[in-house]
Design a protein around this motif. Structure first.
Motif, PDB file in Angstrom:
ATOM      1  N   ALA A  17     -30.171  64.654 145.819  1.00 55.26           N
ATOM      2  CA  ALA A  17     -29.305  65.122 146.910  1.00 55.26           C
ATOM      3  C   ALA A  17     -30.009  64.888 148.248  1.00 55.26           C
ATOM      4  CB  ALA A  17     -28.957  66.593 146.723  1.00 55.26           C
ATOM      5  N   HIS A  18     -31.282  65.157 148.302  1.00 50.77           N
ATOM      6  CA  HIS A  18     -32.047  64.982 149.532  1.00 50.77           C
ATOM      7  C   HIS A  18     -32.106  63.499 149.932  1.00 50.77           C
ATOM      8  CE1 HIS A  18     -35.048  65.879 152.562  1.00 50.77           C
ATOM      9  NE2 HIS A  18     -35.733  64.841 152.111  1.00 50.77           N
ATOM     10  N   GLU A  19     -32.434  62.639 148.979  1.00 50.03           N
ATOM     11  CA  GLU A  19     -32.544  61.195 149.249  1.00 50.03           C
ATOM     12  C   GLU A  19     -31.205  60.610 149.710  1.00 50.03           C
ATOM     13  OE1 GLU A  19     -35.206  59.104 149.200  1.00 50.03           O
ATOM     14  OE2 GLU A  19     -36.447  60.871 148.812  1.00 50.03           O
ATOM     15  N   ILE A  20     -30.129  61.034 149.057  1.00 48.38           N
ATOM     16  CA  ILE A  20     -28.801  60.500 149.369  1.00 48.38           C
ATOM     17  C   ILE A  20     -28.259  61.132 150.654  1.00 48.38           C
ATOM     18  CG2 ILE A  20     -26.407  60.290 148.495  1.00 48.38           C
ATOM     19  CD1 ILE A  20     -28.386  58.665 146.846  1.00 48.38           C
ATOM     20  N   GLY A  21     -28.730  62.335 150.949  1.00 48.87           N
ATOM     21  CA  GLY A  21     -28.254  63.029 152.139  1.00 48.87           C
ATOM     22  C   GLY A  21     -26.934  63.738 151.916  1.00 48.87           C
ATOM     23  N   VAL A  22     -26.767  64.303 150.724  1.00 50.28           N
ATOM     24  CA  VAL A  22     -25.568  65.099 150.430  1.00 50.28           C
ATOM     25  C   VAL A  22     -25.990  66.508 150.016  1.00 50.28           C
ATOM     26  CG1 VAL A  22     -24.132  63.145 149.738  1.00 50.28           C
ATOM     27  CG2 VAL A  22     -25.516  64.327 148.010  1.00 50.28           C
ATOM     28  N   LYS A  23     -24.993  67.416 150.034  1.00 46.07           N
ATOM     29  CA  LYS A  23     -25.308  68.817 149.722  1.00 46.07           C
ATOM     30  C   LYS A  23     -25.575  69.033 148.233  1.00 46.07           C
ATOM     31  CE  LYS A  23     -22.635  70.949 153.429  1.00 46.07           C
ATOM     32  NZ  LYS A  23     -21.223  71.267 153.628  1.00 46.07           N
ATOM     33  N   HIS A  24     -24.830  68.319 147.397  1.00 49.42           N
ATOM     34  CA  HIS A  24     -24.891  68.632 145.969  1.00 49.42           C
ATOM     35  C   HIS A  24     -25.112  67.403 145.098  1.00 49.42           C
ATOM     36  CE1 HIS A  24     -23.238  72.453 147.206  1.00 49.42           C
ATOM     37  NE2 HIS A  24     -22.253  71.799 147.794  1.00 49.42           N
ATOM     38  N   CYS A  25     -25.952  67.565 144.095  1.00 46.69           N
ATOM     39  CA  CYS A  25     -26.080  66.586 143.014  1.00 46.69           C
ATOM     40  C   CYS A  25     -25.996  67.373 141.722  1.00 46.69           C
ATOM     41  CB  CYS A  25     -27.415  65.852 143.103  1.00 46.69           C
ATOM     42  SG  CYS A  25     -27.742  64.806 141.668  1.00 46.69           S
ATOM     43  N   ALA A  26     -25.056  67.002 140.862  1.00 47.21           N
ATOM     44  CA  ALA A  26     -24.920  67.659 139.557  1.00 47.21           C
ATOM     45  C   ALA A  26     -25.213  66.632 138.479  1.00 47.21           C
ATOM     46  CB  ALA A  26     -23.510  68.223 139.395  1.00 47.21           C
ATOM     47  N   MET A  27     -26.239  66.884 137.687  1.00 47.48           N
ATOM     48  CA  MET A  27     -26.626  65.943 136.628  1.00 47.48           C
ATOM     49  C   MET A  27     -25.729  66.119 135.403  1.00 47.48           C
ATOM     50  SD  MET A  27     -29.261  64.145 137.661  1.00 47.48           S
ATOM     51  CE  MET A  27     -30.039  63.541 136.161  1.00 47.48           C
ATOM     52  N   PHE A  28     -25.495  65.017 134.713  1.00 44.82           N
ATOM     53  CA  PHE A  28     -24.726  65.022 133.467  1.00 44.82           C
ATOM     54  C   PHE A  28     -25.471  64.201 132.414  1.00 44.82           C
ATOM     55  CE2 PHE A  28     -21.643  66.131 136.628  1.00 44.82           C
ATOM     56  CZ  PHE A  28     -20.828  67.051 135.995  1.00 44.82           C
ATOM     57  N   CYS A  29     -24.980  64.275 131.176  1.00 38.01           N
ATOM     58  CA  CYS A  29     -25.660  63.572 130.083  1.00 38.01           C
ATOM     59  C   CYS A  29     -25.450  62.060 130.170  1.00 38.01           C
ATOM     60  CB  CYS A  29     -25.212  64.110 128.736  1.00 38.01           C
ATOM     61  SG  CYS A  29     -23.434  64.094 128.532  1.00 38.01           S
ATOM     62  N   ASN A  30     -24.414  61.625 130.895  1.00 39.68           N
ATOM     63  CA  ASN A  30     -24.235  60.197 131.167  1.00 39.68           C
ATOM     64  C   ASN A  30     -23.206  60.017 132.287  1.00 39.68           C
ATOM     65  OD1 ASN A  30     -21.538  60.017 129.958  1.00 39.68           O
ATOM     66  ND2 ASN A  30     -22.578  60.160 127.990  1.00 39.68           N
ATOM     67  N   GLY A  31     -23.035  58.776 132.719  1.00 39.84           N
ATOM     68  CA  GLY A  31     -22.118  58.504 133.822  1.00 39.84           C
ATOM     69  C   GLY A  31     -20.663  58.704 133.440  1.00 39.84           C
ATOM     70  N   PHE A 157     -31.942  52.601 138.222  1.00 39.67           N
ATOM     71  CA  PHE A 157     -32.835  53.753 138.125  1.00 39.67           C
ATOM     72  C   PHE A 157     -32.336  54.533 136.929  1.00 39.67           C
ATOM     73  CE2 PHE A 157     -33.009  58.342 138.840  1.00 39.67           C
ATOM     74  CZ  PHE A 157     -34.369  58.539 139.023  1.00 39.67           C
ATOM     75  N   HIS A 158     -33.225  55.003 136.075  1.00 39.94           N
ATOM     76  CA  HIS A 158     -32.688  55.645 134.871  1.00 39.94           C
ATOM     77  C   HIS A 158     -33.526  56.799 134.347  1.00 39.94           C
ATOM     78  CE1 HIS A 158     -35.317  54.198 131.583  1.00 39.94           C
ATOM     79  NE2 HIS A 158     -35.570  53.220 132.419  1.00 39.94           N
ATOM     80  N   THR A 159     -32.869  57.597 133.514  1.00 38.67           N
ATOM     81  CA  THR A 159     -33.514  58.727 132.846  1.00 38.67           C
ATOM     82  C   THR A 159     -33.353  58.569 131.327  1.00 38.67           C
ATOM     83  OG1 THR A 159     -31.449  59.977 133.030  1.00 38.67           O
ATOM     84  CG2 THR A 159     -33.054  60.296 134.788  1.00 38.67           C
ATOM     85  N   GLY A 160     -33.250  57.328 130.869  1.00 40.89           N
ATOM     86  CA  GLY A 160     -32.949  57.075 129.455  1.00 40.89           C
ATOM     87  C   GLY A 160     -31.441  57.118 129.290  1.00 40.89           C
ATOM     88  N   GLU A 161     -30.885  58.316 129.230  1.00 37.73           N
ATOM     89  CA  GLU A 161     -29.443  58.564 129.345  1.00 37.73           C
ATOM     90  C   GLU A 161     -29.285  59.544 130.493  1.00 37.73           C
ATOM     91  OE1 GLU A 161     -26.730  57.543 127.671  1.00 37.73           O
ATOM     92  OE2 GLU A 161     -27.326  57.016 125.634  1.00 37.73           O
ATOM     93  N   GLY A 162     -28.191  59.452 131.195  1.00 36.50           N
ATOM     94  CA  GLY A 162     -27.952  60.428 132.256  1.00 36.50           C
ATOM     95  C   GLY A 162     -26.955  59.916 133.256  1.00 36.50           C
ATOM     96  N   GLY A 163     -26.524  60.817 134.117  1.00 36.70           N
ATOM     97  CA  GLY A 163     -25.593  60.461 135.174  1.00 36.70           C
ATOM     98  C   GLY A 163     -25.510  61.619 136.143  1.00 36.70           C
ATOM     99  N   ALA A 164     -24.810  61.407 137.250  1.00 37.09           N
ATOM    100  CA  ALA A 164     -24.698  62.472 138.241  1.00 37.09           C
ATOM    101  C   ALA A 164     -23.446  62.307 139.075  1.00 37.09           C
ATOM    102  CB  ALA A 164     -25.918  62.485 139.155  1.00 37.09           C
ATOM    103  N   VAL A 165     -22.960  63.441 139.582  1.00 36.71           N
ATOM    104  CA  VAL A 165     -21.961  63.458 140.642  1.00 36.71           C
ATOM    105  C   VAL A 165     -22.664  63.922 141.896  1.00 36.71           C
ATOM    106  CG1 VAL A 165     -19.843  64.526 141.513  1.00 36.71           C
ATOM    107  CG2 VAL A 165     -20.038  63.945 139.083  1.00 36.71           C
ATOM    108  N   VAL A 166     -22.492  63.188 142.989  1.00 34.40           N
ATOM    109  CA  VAL A 166     -23.041  63.612 144.279  1.00 34.40           C
ATOM    110  C   VAL A 166     -21.885  63.808 145.248  1.00 34.40           C
ATOM    111  CG1 VAL A 166     -25.389  62.693 144.121  1.00 34.40           C
ATOM    112  CG2 VAL A 166     -23.535  61.163 144.756  1.00 34.40           C
ATOM    113  N   THR A 167     -21.961  64.890 146.021  1.00 40.61           N
ATOM    114  CA  THR A 167     -20.851  65.221 146.924  1.00 40.61           C
ATOM    115  C   THR A 167     -21.284  66.239 147.964  1.00 40.61           C
ATOM    116  OG1 THR A 167     -18.584  66.102 146.992  1.00 40.61           O
ATOM    117  CG2 THR A 167     -20.030  67.031 145.327  1.00 40.61           C
ATOM    118  N   ASN A 168     -20.571  66.255 149.079  1.00 43.29           N
ATOM    119  CA  ASN A 168     -20.756  67.306 150.086  1.00 43.29           C
ATOM    120  C   ASN A 168     -19.767  68.438 149.883  1.00 43.29           C
ATOM    121  OD1 ASN A 168     -22.917  66.548 151.831  1.00 43.29           O
ATOM    122  ND2 ASN A 168     -21.640  64.849 152.540  1.00 43.29           N
ATOM    123  N   ASN A 169     -18.825  68.253 148.954  1.00 43.09           N
ATOM    124  CA  ASN A 169     -17.774  69.242 148.755  1.00 43.09           C
ATOM    125  C   ASN A 169     -18.246  70.310 147.761  1.00 43.09           C
ATOM    126  OD1 ASN A 169     -15.405  70.600 147.712  1.00 43.09           O
ATOM    127  ND2 ASN A 169     -14.196  68.973 148.695  1.00 43.09           N
TER     128      ASN A 169
END
Ligand code: PLP
Length: 169
Positions: A17-31, A157-169
């Motif tokens: 979230a900091h690198e992207i410059g958004v308020k929220h990053c929510a990690m998930f098990c994949n995209g 860029f990877h975590t093996g498996e993983g994904g995220a939603v990034v948003t200011n909302n």
């Protein structure tokens, strides 16, 4: 530690979230699951505009949410959704625009944003392949109402498996 809101997951969310410059990053098990949860959370009704050229998961995730999709052709040069075709396709039944930032590139964001604002339609990006990409100095991930990354082992860029939603909302 690595899953289910563990310490490292929380830390990675904060850092992204900091690198992207958004308020929220929510990690998930994949995209794919990240896309499904994003659209579920936004509770959309109507058709989602997606590019005719993408990885299958873009559309599978929407179909699994019961959302009808409408394919939009890509531009020959950018290989991303053609803004002109987007505008032609928009109707009162359009729920969202969901372009894909393919192969580490970025869509013609300013043109697409203008259309999204003009018709008051949410703009989400499938940025699964574009972590670390910038558009005119702005990080991909900070451009849409929300964006999705994949951190699968085949991505930039990877975590093996993983994904995220990034948003200011
Ligand atoms: C990889 C990818 C996804 C899905 O991500 P997974 O982590 O494999 O579920 C979605 N959209 C695009 C464009 C992708 O390249």
């Amino acid at each position: 530690m690595f899953t289910n809101q563990g310490a490292f997951v929380r830390k990675l969310e904060e850092r992204i979230a900091h690198e992207i410059g958004v308020k929220h990053c929510a990690m998930f098990c994949n995209g794919t699951i990240a896309i499904m949860c994003l659209f579920k959370a936004w509770d959309l009704k109507g058709k989602v505009l997606v590019p005719s050229f993408t990885f299958a998961a873009t559309t599978q995730a929407l179909l699994w949410q019961g959302l009808p999709i409408q394919f939009i052709d890509i531009h020959q040069k950018t290989l991303t959704m053609d803004p002109e075709r987007i505008e032609e396709a928009i109707t009162s039944d359009t729920a969202a625009i969901f372009p894909v930032n393919i192969f580490g590139t970025c869509c013609e964001h300013e043109k697409i944003l203008e259309i999204a604002h003009k018709y008051n339609v949410p703009l989400f990006y499938d940025s699964a392949q574009a972590f670390g990409t910038q558009y005119k100095g702005m990080p991909v991930g900070s451009l849409g109402d929300a964006e999705v990354f994949s951190f699968h082992a085949t991505k930039l860029f990877h975590t093996g498996e993983g994904g995220a939603v990034v948003t200011n909302n």
